[in-house]
Design an enzyme around this catalytic site. Structure first.
Site, PDB file in Angstrom:
ATOM      1  N   GLY A   1      13.014 -61.083 -10.858  1.00 10.10           N
ATOM      2  CA  GLY A   1      13.807 -60.282  -9.549  1.00 10.10           C
ATOM      3  C   GLY A   1      14.414 -59.026 -10.444  1.00 10.10           C
ATOM      4  O   GLY A   1      15.066 -58.666  -9.380  1.00 10.10           O
TER       5      GLY A   1
ATOM      6  N   SER B   1       7.141 -55.047 -11.534  1.00 10.51           N
ATOM      7  CA  SER B   1       6.339 -54.541 -11.519  1.00 10.51           C
ATOM      8  C   SER B   1       6.785 -52.670 -10.998  1.00 10.51           C
ATOM      9  O   SER B   1       5.709 -51.938 -11.197  1.00 10.51           O
ATOM     10  CB  SER B   1       5.798 -55.277  -9.695  1.00 10.51           C
ATOM     11  OG  SER B   1       7.068 -55.499  -8.720  1.00 10.51           O
TER      12      SER B   1
ATOM     13  N   ASP C   1      13.515 -51.092  -4.537  1.00  8.82           N
ATOM     14  CA  ASP C   1      13.421 -51.181  -5.820  1.00  8.82           C
ATOM     15  C   ASP C   1      12.763 -50.119  -7.009  1.00  8.82           C
ATOM     16  O   ASP C   1      13.013 -49.420  -7.797  1.00  8.82           O
ATOM     17  CB  ASP C   1      12.275 -52.053  -6.984  1.00  8.82           C
ATOM     18  CG  ASP C   1      12.364 -53.684  -5.615  1.00  8.82           C
ATOM     19  OD1 ASP C   1      13.791 -53.413  -4.880  1.00  8.82           O
ATOM     20  OD2 ASP C   1      12.047 -54.425  -5.735  1.00  8.82           O
TER      21      ASP C   1
HETATM   22  C1  GLA Z   1      11.956 -57.369  -3.342  1.00 10.82           C
HETATM   23  C2  GLA Z   1      11.982 -55.929  -2.055  1.00 10.82           C
HETATM   24  C3  GLA Z   1      12.637 -54.804  -1.900  1.00 10.82           C
HETATM   25  C4  GLA Z   1      13.588 -55.769  -1.744  1.00 10.82           C
HETATM   26  C5  GLA Z   1      14.145 -56.947  -2.041  1.00 10.82           C
HETATM   27  C6  GLA Z   1      14.966 -57.773  -1.166  1.00 10.82           C
HETATM   28  O1  GLA Z   1      13.051 -56.501  -4.325  1.00 10.82           O
HETATM   29  O2  GLA Z   1      10.583 -55.159  -3.047  1.00 10.82           O
HETATM   30  O3  GLA Z   1      11.600 -53.560  -1.255  1.00 10.82           O
HETATM   31  O4  GLA Z   1      13.220 -55.444   0.011  1.00 10.82           O
HETATM   32  O5  GLA Z   1      13.663 -57.751  -2.207  1.00 10.82           O
HETATM   33  O6  GLA Z   1      16.006 -56.959  -0.939  1.00 10.82           O
END
Ligand code: GLA
Length: 351
Positions: A114, A118, A158
């Site tokens: 998390g 990636s 991200d």
């Molecule tokens: C993942 C997705 C992001 C976002 C988060 C939740 O990391 O890649 O774009 O939606 O989940 O906030």
């Protein structure tokens, strides 16, 4: 983000480096054009590549098999093996470089935890392959690469955090205007990432289902960015009402959190994180028992202002806002992170 160009001929060897991210508050809001508040962290993925081959070939210390992607024989990135090569193939499909290269990947971003491992791989690969543009341009190309590689309809947070990180600052992102406002992390604040040990894969999670539910809610009340809590209370369908309530309340929490950071009010910021976790758990339903127990343990720890799950949920990490020196001993691993600069690429040797 620093981009180094070759001034004509391709550089022979390049080193691209892209950070992971941890999101302090604002989850599942980016894909409805809402607000998020991540930091780029001091954990990175590096791609060192000698340019010049008509294909891309990368080996990784963390993977058994190499990622080999042809430049002139288009394939569906989602069908490439091994699975990690899909991200490389997704980037190749977006960048469409004239020249490939051979090299290796190393990372200090925990994979699948998390923290956007990636996105860091995509951004580093794109920069190594010579993609130029603003941090937003690179982030949008890499967001698309992630979508076509994984089939997950992710937002832009991200990749944009990885390209736009600013040392010592969190990033207030407006995911509709696609702007990034750096906000200093207050002195005395410590940001700690705690790994639940529970690994998840977004593609097999409910991510796409949740995104579709927010879109369904928008057909009923209009943009969730504009909707009020009173608007979403009108939604008759229980699941859709709760998903929408999360998004609307989370957007407000992000703005309040950024304000608390600006005024150095860590107690207020911590309380907002705890509310965010409850909303992700009860209304958006993306938490797990392991994450809930971890967050409860963390919020009861002396010196902790607040904690919440971070990122998509369904496992992964919690993020903690604590006072300097707080002793955090929870989860399977816990480490302090610093807000770091965004991705960069340098030429190691230009032949
Ligand atoms: C993942 C997705 C992001 C976002 C988060 C939740 O990391 O890649 O774009 O939606 O989940 O906030």
């Amino acid at each position: 983000m620093t981009t180094v160009t070759s001034g004509g001929a391709d550089p022979v060897t390049v080193l691209a480096r892209a950070p992971g991210r941890v999101n302090l508050i604002g989850d599942h809001t980016d894909y409805t054009g809402g607000y998020v508040f991540p930091i780029a962290i001091d954990r990175y993925t590096e791609v060192e590549m000698e340019r010049g081959t008509p294909w891309v070939e990368l080996v990784s210390a963390d993977e058994e098999d190499a990622a080999i992607v042809s430049l002139d024989d288009p394939v569906d990135p989602a069908s490439v093996e091994p699975a990690w090569a899909r991200y490389v193939a997704g980037v190749v499909a977006m960048v469409r470089p004239d020249t490939g290269g051979r090299g290796f990947v190393r990372t200090t971003v925990p994979i699948g935890a998390g923290l956007s491992s990636s996105a860091a791989l995509e951004v580093a690969t794109a920069l190594a392959l010579g993609l130029e543009g603003t941090p937003l341009d690179v982030a949008l190309a890499c967001q698309r690469a992630e979508q076509i590689a994984s089939g997950v309809p992710c937002g832009v947070m991200d990749q944009l955090a990885s390209t736009s990180g600013v040392e010592g600052h969190a990033l207030l992102m407006d995911c509709r205007a696609l702007t990034v406002e750096p906000v200093p992390v207050p002195g005395g604040a410590e940001i700690v990432v705690v790994d639940s040990g529970q690994r998840r894969k977004l593609a097999t999670s409910f991510y796409g289902v949740r995104r579709a539910q927010t879109e369904d809610a928008e057909t009923l009340v209009g943009s969730l960015r504009e909707a009020t809590l009173a608007d979403v209370e009108q939604i008759a369908h229980d699941d859709l009402r709760r998903r929408a309530r999360h998004v609307v309340s989370e957007n407000a929490r992000v703005l309040a959190f950024a304000e608390a950071f600006r005024s150095g009010d860590l107690v207020a910021a911590g309380a907002l994180m705890v509310q965010s976790h409850a909303s992700l758990r009860d209304d958006f339903e993306v938490s797990t028992t392991a994450l809930d127990e971890l967050v409860d343990e963390l919020t009861a720890t002396p010196g902790v202002h607040g904690a919440r799950l971070t990122g998509a949920g369904f496992g992964g990490c919690a993020v903690v806002l604590a006072e300097r020196g707080a002793r955090i001993d929870a989860g399977v691993d816990a480490w302090r992170v610093r807000a770091s600069a965004g991705a960069s690429v340098t030429v190691l040797s230009d032949g």
